[in-house]
Design a protein around this motif. Sequence first.
Motif, PDB file in Angstrom:
ATOM      1  N   THR A  58     -77.702 -32.023  26.295  1.00  0.00           N
ATOM      2  CA  THR A  58     -76.488 -31.994  25.474  1.00  0.00           C
ATOM      3  C   THR A  58     -76.832 -31.473  24.083  1.00  0.00           C
ATOM      4  N   ASP A  76     -71.358 -31.872  23.994  1.00  0.00           N
ATOM      5  CA  ASP A  76     -71.286 -30.787  24.969  1.00  0.00           C
ATOM      6  C   ASP A  76     -72.462 -30.923  25.930  1.00  0.00           C
ATOM      7  N   GLY A  80     -69.318 -26.390  27.777  1.00  0.00           N
ATOM      8  CA  GLY A  80     -68.156 -27.140  27.350  1.00  0.00           C
ATOM      9  C   GLY A  80     -67.870 -28.394  28.149  1.00  0.00           C
ATOM     10  N   ARG A  82     -68.188 -32.254  29.456  1.00  0.00           N
ATOM     11  CA  ARG A  82     -68.451 -33.538  28.825  1.00  0.00           C
ATOM     12  C   ARG A  82     -69.276 -34.422  29.761  1.00  0.00           C
TER      13      ARG A  82
END
Length: 231
Positions: A58, A76, A80, A82
Amino acid sequence: MSFFTIGHRGVMAAEPENTLRSFLRAEREGLDGIELDLHLSKDGELVVMHDETLDRTTDGSGPIADQELRQLKALDAGLGERIPTFGEVLDAVGPPLPIQAEIKDVAAARSLAGMLSDRDLLDRVSVLSFHDAALSEIHHLLPQARTVLVAGPSAHSDTFVGRAREVGATLVSVELRQLNRAIVERCAAAGIDVMAWTVNDERDLALARGLGLVGCVTDEPGMKRLVKATA
C-alpha cells in the motif's frame, strides 16, 4: 474434482494481491477457489493483507495493528483498490466459491471463528496457518471447521503428520520445492491430502501431478485452463 486450483491472494501475478479486483478476476478466470490472508486492525476488524505491515503493498507504512479500519480504508492497495475486510470479500465473490483463509495468530483465530459461526461459513471457508497455535484455537472453538496446516521445510520433520492431526487437518499445503513422494505417502497413510504452493507453470503442474497432489495454489489466472488442457 481431480485437481483443484486456488488463486493465491486472488491472482497476484496479474492484479494487486489481496484486493477485491484480484479475487473477482480469479473468479472470472474459473479458478476453483481463492486464498487470502487475514490480520486484525486496531479496532478488531478482520482485514485482508498478507504482511503485518502496510509498506510493501500500500501507500501507507507501519503495522496494520496500529491502524483503525477507517485509516486503512484511506490507503491505496494498488490500482486504486482499497484494503478489503473479510466480510467484503465474502459479499463480493460468488457464494459457491470456496475460500482458504490464512491466519497468523490466536487473536485472529478467535475473531474468524466467530464470523464463521455467525455467517454459517463452515462449508465454504477453510482455515490455513503455518502456526499450530492458531489452528488449534480454531479446532477448539469450532471442531467441525476445516483446518489446513501450511509448511515449507518443516514438512520434512518426523512430527509433521502428527502436527496436522493435532489441529484436525485432513489437508496440508506445502511449498512445492519442499515436497517429495515420501512426505506425500506419509500424509496419505494418515488420511491427509496434500496440495502445493506455488504452482505457476506447466513444469510446476507436472511435478505436482507426478507427486499425486490433490491441488495447488497459483499466482496465474490461466492455471485452470492449463490444468484442463494438460489433463
